[in-house]
Design an enzyme around this catalytic site. Structure first.
Site, mmCIF file in Angstrom:
data_model
loop_
_atom_site.group_PDB
_atom_site.id
_atom_site.type_symbol
_atom_site.label_atom_id
_atom_site.label_comp_id
_atom_site.label_asym_id
_atom_site.label_seq_id
_atom_site.Cartn_x
_atom_site.Cartn_y
_atom_site.Cartn_z
ATOM 1 C CD GLU A 326 74.227 -23.394 -21.976
ATOM 2 O OE1 GLU A 326 73.014 -22.839 -21.381
ATOM 3 O OE2 GLU A 326 74.543 -24.514 -21.687
ATOM 4 C CB CYS A 422 66.746 -28.176 -21.248
ATOM 5 S SG CYS A 422 68.387 -27.585 -22.040
#
Length: 660
Positions: A326, A422
């Protein structure tokens, strides 16, 4: 040092943003509460192909009940599952500003009571380790996320206390911070290290801001300066744990850059590693630079900012070029169809930009904050408030997403929830706290960074100034400010000139204003009186945006922008095979606001041409380029990027081919 503006003194009345705030309050917060309690009848998706992602349930509230001794069982979900509850609680806190809700506040109080019960006598708070792994407490910081979760709780505590004035949550947060302070620091016998995922540094700074206890500020600064001093700390610490089983499989194989520990923070000059981690690190650095007047820290922030925004950021304000880690990759590597651009990373960029504005009111920070907010951030949530993107791509083909393992993370529809959840609560807490990003008050100047209708009280020169901002922004560039002042006062008002605006006008009390341009802001210094008005007209022309030629994926293409919005083509409006569409060399654009489309959006139409794939290609994969391509004329429709994927499954593109 600026005078802090109390977020409770800012009431957003804006048509565009009030819809989002209501959506979070009425839909998103109750929906997420049901998810956290495993009461929502939904499908939880993995954000990418990975069998290790827990997708059975959230179990987040249940984890707290088990840790508190109210239930029996084991921890379920990621080791950082507690943070979903904390971010939900922070969103609730800010939502109470615009709309007092005793029922919701009572639910929040109950959650705080539960968190207090789950906290250990020494102040330690983390449900995973309390329930299943007590002997490994603070021994696996590479993967444990203990301090990460603690930071999110401190942020929630600061928010809830600031809004409600209730002390209990602050006492829990201080006990937790004191526990961490006993374990970490430069003193002999303490852990000389840091968490693998930055966040506690932000939380400690916010805890300091409401308690004024300097030990929290010093501990935040310690964690930042300790980071990368011993770049092997995270992996070396694992050797002291007799249990060699990883909590998060695969974390031990990640490089130092993933954790931003490859160098001490003052020596880091390029954006490296996991994009959200870097944004949280930079957010904390900018805040500590501001709170402690640390010039070296601010200089380090500036270097990282420049690299991100000039070489590693997407046109939408998204960041993170690859699904692997990521993460950031290298300068100008900005692919459109395999990118990551996590919603949390865009949120983090907003945090970073605002903290830089607190240090230095430069319009370049406000420009990026606006770009990310209006594009890659709100694209992370559907218009119903109950479906979410983890990844925010600039180009999508449903066939590729389904069949290419390298694009499994590129979704064509928003999910109801994620195993790693998240993003949704991060988005919720950002939207409900939006008011704090509009203004800053520094050196006898009130700066306006964002344009949206609101009412605010600001104290300057010990004089209360009430400002009413009225606008139809982001669809139109007319903005009016009306002042109500206790007594006449001499100060400056400064208004950001967006980087997309090349023509503007300014009036004070219906007369052409005298002003200076300072750091990209229209600055007006005068003696202000009650009933004074400022009117600003920002020209919103439709623009074709070209990318730096070093961005290989965008060469020969353009993106369309009007005002703060980046636009895109969707299959539902323009048919399939969007890659065959080419804008004309002399393309003209027509803008129209459509109140019935996507909750009300401005759409842009243009003439284009589309390549015809005729029968002569049947059975041929390649051929000599002697036959002239055949195009057919077509009319195409662009919609704002944030609104895509709210109607049907289909292709989407931001950068479009053009005859140049």
């Amino acid at each position: 040092m600026q005078n802090e503006i109390n977020i409770k003194d800012i009431i957003i009345t804006d048509d565009f943003w009030s819809k989002y705030i209501r959506l979070v309050k009425d839909e998103m917060i109750p929906y997420q509460w049901n998810v956290l309690n495993d009461e929502a009848n939904i499908k939880i998706d993995a954000e990418r192909d990975d069998e290790n992602i827990p997708i059975e349930k959230s179990h987040a509230i249940e984890n707290f009940k088990i840790a508190a001794g109210l239930k029996s069982g084991h921890h379920y979900g990621y080791v950082f599952q507690d943070s979903d509850v904390y971010k939900w609680l922070e969103a609730v806190s800010y939502s109470l500003i615009n709309d007092s809700n005793s029922e919701l506040e009572n639910i929040a109080d109950g959650v705080i009571d539960l968190i207090g019960l789950a906290q250990q006598k020494d102040g330690y708070l983390d449900t995973y380790f309390t329930i299943d792994d007590k002997e490994r407490m603070f021994k696996r910081l590479l993967e444990s996320h203990e301090l990460y979760c603690a930071g999110h709780f401190m942020e929630a505590a600061a928010a809830y206390y600031s809004v409600t004035g209730k002390r209990k949550i602050i006492d829990i947060a201080c006990n937790l911070a004191d526990c961490i302070n006993r374990y970490f620091g430069p003193e002999e016998g303490k852990i000389h290290g840091y968490d693998g995922h930055e966040e506690v540094e932000i939380g400690l700074a916010k805890l300091y801001s409401v308690t004024k206890d300097k030990k929290y500020l010093e501990l935040s600064k310690y964690f930042l300066y300790e980071r990368g001093k011993d770049s092997n700390f995270l992996k070396d610490q694992l050797k002291d744990d007799n249990n060699k089983t990883f909590i998060l499989p695969g974390m031990g194989k990640l490089p130092q850059k993933y954790f931003q520990v490859h160098q001490p923070i003052l020596k880091q000059e390029t954006a490296e590693g996991h994009s959200v981690r870097l944004m949280y690190m930079c957010t904390a650095m900018a805040d500590i630079a501001y709170l402690t007047n640390d010039k070296e820290m601010l200089e380090a922030c500036t270097k990282l900012w420049n690299n991100i925004t000039s070489k590693r950021m997407y046109i939408t304000g998204g960041i993170g070029s690859t699904v692997i880690g990521e993460a950031f990759t290298f300068d100008y590597d900005l692919p459109n169809d395999t990118m990551y651009c996590e919603t949390c990373a865009s949120v983090g960029l907003i945090f970073f930009a605002f903290n830089m504005l607190k240090n230095e009111p430069l319009s370049l920070y406000g420009n990026v904050m606006e770009r990310s907010l209006y594009n890659s951030t709100i694209s992370g949530m559907a218009l119903d408030g109950k479906h979410f993107f983890y990844v925010n791509p600039l180009e999508v083909d449903p066939v590729a997403s389904k069949n290419d393992p390298g694009k499994s993370h590129v979704k064509v529809t928003r999910s109801e929830w994620f195993g790693c959840a998240c993003c949704p609560p991060n988005l919720a807490r950002t939207l409900t706290s939006l008011g704090k990003y509009i203004y800053t008050n520094l050196n006898n100047t009130i700066y306006t960074h964002l344009y949206m209708s609101n009412e605010v009280d600001i104290l300057i020169n010990n004089n209360k100034v009430s400002i009413k901002q009225e606008t139809n922004y982001p669809w139109a560039g007319d903005i009016k400010f009306s002042l109500n002042i206790e007594k006449s006062s001499n100060f400056s008002m400064a208004f950001r000139i967006p980087d997309w605006c090349y023509s503007y006008s300014v009036k004070v009390n219906d007369e052409k204003a005298e002003y200076k341009i300072v750091n990209g802001y229209i600055s007006i210094l005068r003696e202000w009186n009650t009933f004074d008005t400022i009117e600003i007209q920002l020209d919103m022309e439709i623009q074709e945006i070209v990318a730096n030629p070093n961005i290989k994926d965008d060469l020969g293409k353009v993106a369309i922008q009007r005002g703060p919005f980046i636009y895109c083509l969707e299959q539902v409006d323009n048919g399939e095979n969007l890659h065959l569409i080419k804008l004309l060399k002399s393309s003209r654009y027509e803008y129209e606001f459509d109140s019935k489309l996507l909750g009300g959006v401005g759409k842009i139409k243009s003439k284009a041409k589309k390549l015809i794939i005729d029968d002569s290609w049947e059975g041929q994969l390649y051929r000599s380029d002697k036959k002239s391509p055949i195009y057919e004329a077509c009319e195409i429709t662009f919609v704002p990027y944030y609104s895509w994927a709210n109607r049907s499954v289909g292709e989407m593109r931001v950068f479009i081919n053009k005859d140049l």
